[in-house]
Design an enzyme around this catalytic site. Sequence first.
Site, mmCIF file in Angstrom:
data_model
loop_
_atom_site.group_PDB
_atom_site.id
_atom_site.type_symbol
_atom_site.label_atom_id
_atom_site.label_comp_id
_atom_site.label_asym_id
_atom_site.label_seq_id
_atom_site.Cartn_x
_atom_site.Cartn_y
_atom_site.Cartn_z
ATOM 1 N N SER A 52 -14.859 2.789 -10.971
ATOM 2 C CA SER A 52 -15.181 2.452 -9.583
ATOM 3 C C SER A 52 -15.514 3.720 -8.817
ATOM 4 C CB SER A 52 -13.999 1.742 -8.927
ATOM 5 O OG SER A 52 -14.263 1.470 -7.566
ATOM 6 N N HIS B 32 -15.852 4.195 -5.452
ATOM 7 C CA HIS B 32 -15.216 4.450 -4.147
ATOM 8 C C HIS B 32 -13.772 4.918 -4.257
ATOM 9 C CE1 HIS B 32 -12.607 0.841 -3.257
ATOM 10 N NE2 HIS B 32 -13.319 0.344 -4.243
ATOM 11 N N THR C 14 -32.003 -6.089 -9.105
ATOM 12 C CA THR C 14 -32.529 -4.765 -8.778
ATOM 13 C C THR C 14 -31.373 -3.784 -8.607
ATOM 14 O OG1 THR C 14 -34.434 -5.730 -7.657
ATOM 15 C CG2 THR C 14 -33.907 -3.436 -7.143
ATOM 16 N N CYS D 137 -5.740 -5.490 -2.340
ATOM 17 C CA CYS D 137 -6.154 -6.885 -2.497
ATOM 18 C C CYS D 137 -5.072 -7.857 -2.052
ATOM 19 C CB CYS D 137 -6.524 -7.157 -3.951
ATOM 20 S SG CYS D 137 -7.945 -6.205 -4.510
#
Length: 424
Positions: free
Chosen positions: A210, A212, A248, A336
């Site tokens: 990940s 970030h 894309t 989360c």
Amino acid sequence: MFKNKKQYYFDHASTTPLDNKVLSLMLPYFSSEFGNPSNLYGMGRNANNAISEATKTITKILGCKMNEFIYTGSATEADNLAILGIARANKEKGNRIIISKIEHKGILSVCEALRREGFDIVEIPVEKNGLLELSALESAINPQTILISISHADSETGTIQPISNISKIIKSVREQNESDFPYFHTDASQTTAYLPINVDNLGIDLMTLSAHKLCGPKGIGGLYIRHGTRINPIIYGGGQQNRLRSGTENIPGIVGFAEALSINEKNKKTEFKRIERLRNTLKKGIFKSISRVVLNGHKTKRLPNFLNISILDIEGEAMLLSLDEIGIMVNTGSACNSQSLEPSYILMALGNPYEYIHGSIRFTLGKSNTITDIKYVLKHLPKIVDKLRKISPLNLHLNQKSTISDPRAFIGNQTPHFLRKKNK
């Protein structure tokens, strides 16, 4: 809003600030170099070249081939691709998937969905210190096992799992059965910033990353997939990325991801030591100045930036809000779960009683933290704890019937009365 203008951020396990150098490299791909990499004209070729250069950087660090890395929209998507993709591509080989009880929601939720499809999901317990019970893992592997997914470190205590040892167990099973199964996936989102992530040394077949968590951009993650691994896509369309992830490509995100990972790799060893010193100073100061404090997770086998503690007789949410008022940002569990009032399932899996869990607080340090931040916390946290304890309905130190299950886990500088009496 708090009056102090400075903010003290201790929630780097949730997300990290974008590095200025990373941002500067990303900016052209939002404007002047906005081409679609699938197009053959110049701007499209420039975008495609940007992907290639970024992928070279990332795969060199991972120690894998360029066609073994797939970009995703997040670590959660990468986890989904790994587990759903393996399950659906290999269901004729078996239906058992093994995970731990402390996996990220991105893994637990997708496994629950597969359970409803008829897959056999086995959740392996962890010990009180957060380490996986390896004997239980070995016992759970059978000829129907197609995938084992164990996170490199959990997102609440930062306890580091013995991934290489698990890999050896899996390799032995494969050799005995003369099979390619089970495949081995790990989520390294929390560990990439601080631990070695060479895929061969870890001995894994799939690995989630990940951006970030590395002072890179949000909205971009990745999945390493060892060559020869049988896996189906979960997103269908134009067939981009070897038909494994259509859509894309996110060029700014990909460029930023590679730069963030590169910067991190250069500074990893020195930053590990610096952050560990700060974390240990914070831990020592808290346990010296506040009574009735418990450390959650493994004492030594944990990431250098994690400090998860339970401060007894206090609600973690009240403590979080009180700290936020003076500019200190922490968490009471993984990001989360921050909107839920349910007890942390990870701390519950460690065997902690309800009272411990609701008094838990997680500090996760990062690049932006300095000794000034630590001193600020140590100056104000004891006062907040004292204030909240005076108005708290919880009185664990007076409650003779407390559900604390293991007096040895108590680490504070003042043993509660009922534990002193019990240990005589």
